[in-house]
Design an enzyme around this catalytic site. Structure first.
Site, mmCIF file in Angstrom:
data_model
loop_
_atom_site.group_PDB
_atom_site.id
_atom_site.type_symbol
_atom_site.label_atom_id
_atom_site.label_comp_id
_atom_site.label_asym_id
_atom_site.label_seq_id
_atom_site.Cartn_x
_atom_site.Cartn_y
_atom_site.Cartn_z
ATOM 1 N N GLY B 10 5.703 -63.050 0.975
ATOM 2 C CA GLY B 10 5.017 -61.654 0.712
ATOM 3 C C GLY B 10 5.217 -60.852 1.751
ATOM 4 O O GLY B 10 5.107 -61.138 3.038
ATOM 5 N N ALA B 11 5.412 -59.580 1.697
ATOM 6 C CA ALA B 11 5.686 -58.742 2.508
ATOM 7 C C ALA B 11 4.368 -57.622 2.421
ATOM 8 O O ALA B 11 4.639 -56.439 2.490
ATOM 9 C CB ALA B 11 6.907 -57.742 2.456
ATOM 10 N N GLY B 12 3.202 -58.213 2.534
ATOM 11 C CA GLY B 12 2.076 -57.216 2.525
ATOM 12 C C GLY B 12 1.881 -57.138 4.223
ATOM 13 O O GLY B 12 2.375 -57.436 5.023
ATOM 14 N N ASN B 37 10.183 -61.518 -1.055
ATOM 15 C CA ASN B 37 9.149 -60.672 -1.583
ATOM 16 C C ASN B 37 9.534 -60.406 -2.831
ATOM 17 O O ASN B 37 10.861 -60.148 -3.266
ATOM 18 C CB ASN B 37 9.054 -59.481 -0.794
ATOM 19 C CG ASN B 37 7.787 -58.633 -1.113
ATOM 20 O OD1 ASN B 37 6.454 -59.157 -1.057
ATOM 21 N ND2 ASN B 37 7.898 -57.324 -1.307
ATOM 22 N N GLU B 172 -13.924 -46.193 -3.833
ATOM 23 C CA GLU B 172 -12.757 -45.336 -3.355
ATOM 24 C C GLU B 172 -11.871 -44.802 -4.793
ATOM 25 O O GLU B 172 -11.740 -43.591 -4.861
ATOM 26 C CB GLU B 172 -11.766 -46.254 -2.636
ATOM 27 C CG GLU B 172 -12.228 -46.560 -1.141
ATOM 28 C CD GLU B 172 -11.274 -46.857 -0.153
ATOM 29 O OE1 GLU B 172 -10.531 -47.805 -0.597
ATOM 30 O OE2 GLU B 172 -11.166 -46.237 0.998
ATOM 31 N N ASP B 299 -5.393 -62.482 2.388
ATOM 32 C CA ASP B 299 -6.496 -62.629 1.276
ATOM 33 C C ASP B 299 -6.805 -64.020 0.974
ATOM 34 O O ASP B 299 -7.901 -64.529 0.351
ATOM 35 C CB ASP B 299 -6.220 -61.760 0.132
ATOM 36 C CG ASP B 299 -6.510 -60.292 0.199
ATOM 37 O OD1 ASP B 299 -6.524 -59.951 1.295
ATOM 38 O OD2 ASP B 299 -5.837 -59.553 -0.631
ATOM 39 N N ALA B 315 -7.502 -55.826 4.508
ATOM 40 C CA ALA B 315 -6.215 -55.351 5.207
ATOM 41 C C ALA B 315 -6.270 -55.641 6.819
ATOM 42 O O ALA B 315 -5.297 -56.192 7.468
ATOM 43 C CB ALA B 315 -5.724 -54.085 5.036
ATOM 44 N N LYS B 377 -10.643 -42.401 8.016
ATOM 45 C CA LYS B 377 -9.910 -43.297 7.154
ATOM 46 C C LYS B 377 -8.363 -43.024 7.091
ATOM 47 O O LYS B 377 -7.443 -43.746 7.070
ATOM 48 C CB LYS B 377 -10.455 -43.238 5.800
ATOM 49 C CG LYS B 377 -9.667 -43.693 4.495
ATOM 50 C CD LYS B 377 -10.308 -45.208 4.522
ATOM 51 C CE LYS B 377 -9.426 -46.060 3.293
ATOM 52 N NZ LYS B 377 -9.789 -47.399 3.297
#
Lengths: 400, 400
Positions: B10-12, B37, B172, B299, B315, B377
């Site tokens: 995973g490339a989060g 990924n 959001e 997560d 994140a 933000k």
């Protein structure tokens, strides 16, 4: 009050030219002019293939009627025409029970889709008819691309686009799609080669009636961009899954655009007038036979050439008719003579995407190809905006 | 050959921070690093609500892995992970029968959607999960607006958008929708007041767990923009026509976006590890209990605060963990000591569209509102791009 009531139905090329000719030439005391139109804007029918493919913002093809009509001289009704009675001399509107009475009616509502008896056209196909229907085409294609990409199981039919009919507008639409696809594929991360464009035509040639050399140019160009032409292949039925060809072969496709030609507006037949495929063979003053007060212009008027063959309906003819009719009506109201209308064709140019085109121009039908034809096509578009709003509008809407 | 094999899945936020930490700190002779990924790009999960609403080009939220990875040090495999075996120390991929062996595995694949037993989520709702799914949301909404406008019979349900869940990301997303709607309505000639945004939440408050003053600010702001909040209202089922609430009331809507929370990645349970709602309670070195060679970050890692309550997955935590883990792995490979991970929360800011936000910042949880919060933000977003690609990328992706 006692003024003659002129009612113009439709603010397309023909209707707008009539109203603008009248408002320019008549003064307040000469007539009561009413323009009825479904939308608060005029849109350029001959450009619809561009927003349909998504290569042009739909807003670019329309102009607010407010800015085109002199409201001191012309009353504008935004409503849907549901019928008219040429004997009672009234028009019926969707938004009111009150019939709209006229002394002179100009019927310029445009044509309807011809299905040639093909099943499922209105249920399952998309149409290049108006701004709402072409926005729908653009969104339909994008939605199916998104669906394809968001799904784990890849359904390749979502990336197939069938265009039924390979006439003038269809070829222009295909040309725009060919331009759009690389961007669309990039946007949705879909390899271009997975997308199929299939153009199906019942006639034995693409663009029936067009010069063979021009047609070959178009077919070669578009084939080179990956378009699959299936000529001499009538569509028998349009289903939820695609099309069924004559003979039974099924071509599956999530997007089917039907664009095989037009017939006269159904309101003409419903009014009891005699029609030929829905259109009215008008007299030399553009009147319906037997009526002195009912003018039919644009796509619904049948005008014949010297060989007694009807001219195809074009924006060019609609504009000429509107301009001519306005002069004739002014003459008529002032007790003068009307002049007979004769179509003066100035050529035909089709675009094949943004920078390529084909066509014939001038009295001697000189052929033009490629970039030059494309430029002429853009000039023709710009000319119309110039007529409507001068330099400022032409510049605003120009695509050079 | 004999080098320890590190495989990062995973490339989060978490996976990228790990790989980039490793490629920076390790030299060629210390380890064989592989990043797996699904896509050739990294995307910014915390920005997905913007392309979902159509306020940001999806391309703006992604960066090609090519440009983030040192291919001399890291092998990149673009494939889907279908499973892993922590005992055999192999990862299974969709694109090959060959299992991928590891000495150390970093599981950073991100969470899955939590349905809480609600029927029809995967069949009938749209999800804010990845670039493909959010492009789908944008296109779905536009398509239904086009359908509404192109149809003679007006189906108002096509203009209704239900958002299931009023947590952080949902709010959001609603904020972005509120910004987008005027443009969307203009584009499709639809009056704004015909469009309904309905945000449904099972909990007794919007943004459960957030400071009440901030929540009130958000609710007041969004209500003022026409959002209809239905709080304390669980959704029982999502159908093709909309949602059915607990108690049986039906809310019809063509668009239903489900965003009620996440659970751990299903691959963890399938691998035989012990999970809590799919997540793994990791040890102080971010390892799965009982394994010295299996790290779980992002997560899927459960980290508890001093009061033994789990931190929500963010994140921020994923980034911290990735950075920390890379350092620990380097130490481990060099025979040094690993350091325990402790989450250091730096605040949380939610955007409410382009120019408004709410949040808390710093150690003392100072509250920020409105434009100031929005600016913070944007700085948070810009900071991430700065980490990934320095000034040039931060400038390219900035939204100021």
């Amino acid at each position: 009050m006692g003024l003659p009531k002129i009612v113009v139905l439709g603010a397309g090329f023909g209707g707008l030219m009539t109203v603008r000719g009248l408002q320019k030439q008549l003064n307040h005391q000469e007539a009561e002019i009413t323009l009825v139109n479904l939308n608060p804007y005029h849109y350029v029918t001959t450009q619809l293939h561009e927003p349909a493919a998504g290569t042009l913002d739909p807003d670019h093809t329309r102009v607010a009627l407010e800015s085109l009509i002199n409201r001191d001289k012309v009353r504008l009704i935004q409503d849907k025409v549901t019928g008219f009675d040429p004997k009672e001399k009234v028009v019926r509107l969707a938004g009111t029970d009150e019939p709209l009475a006229y002394d002179y009616l100009v019927f310029a509502l445009g044509a309807h889709t011809e299905t040639f008896g093909t099943k499922g056209v209105f249920e399952n196909a998309l149409l290049i008819n108006n701004l709402n229907s072409v926005r729908m085409i653009r969104e339909h294609i994008e939605y199916n691309f998104a669906r394809y990409q968001a799904s784990d199981v890849k359904n390749e039919d979502l990336l197939k686009i069938v265009i039924g009919g390979a006439g003038f507008t269809s070829i222009e639409f295909v040309g725009e799609l060919v331009d759009r696809l690389p961007y669309l594929c990039k946007e949705f991360d879909i390899p271009r080669e997975k997308v199929q464009l299939i153009n199906i035509e019942a006639a034995p040639t693409v663009m029936p009636g067009f010069d063979k050399e021009l047609v070959d140019y178009a077919v070669n160009y578009l084939s080179g961009k990956g378009v699959n032409f299936r000529i001499g292949t009538p569509i028998q039925e349009i289903t939820e899954d695609g099309v069924i060809l004559k003979g039974g072969e099924e071509v599956k496709a999530a997007t089917v655009v039907w664009n095989c030609g037009v017939r006269g507006n159904a309101l003409l037949e419903e009014s009891g007038l005699e029609t030929m495929r829905g259109r009215i063979k008008v007299d030399e003053f553009l009147r319906a036979p037997g009526y002195e007060d009912l003018f039919i212009i644009g796509d619904n008027s049948l005008v014949f050439n010297n060989e007694e063959r009807p001219y195809p309906p074009t924006a060019q003819m609609a504009m000429q008719q509107g301009q001519h009719l306005a002069k004739n009506m002014v003459a008529m109201l002032r007790g003068g003579e009307m002049k007979p209308y004769r179509y003066a064709p100035k050529g035909t140019v089709a675009s094949l995407g943004r920078n390529v085109g084909i066509g014939t121009i001038g009295n001697n039908n000189k052929k033009v190809f490629g970039r030059k034809a494309s430029l002429i096509k853009k000039l023709i578009d710009a000319r119309w905006f110039f007529i409507l709003g001068g330099f400022s509008l032409a510049l605003k809407k120009a695509k050079f």
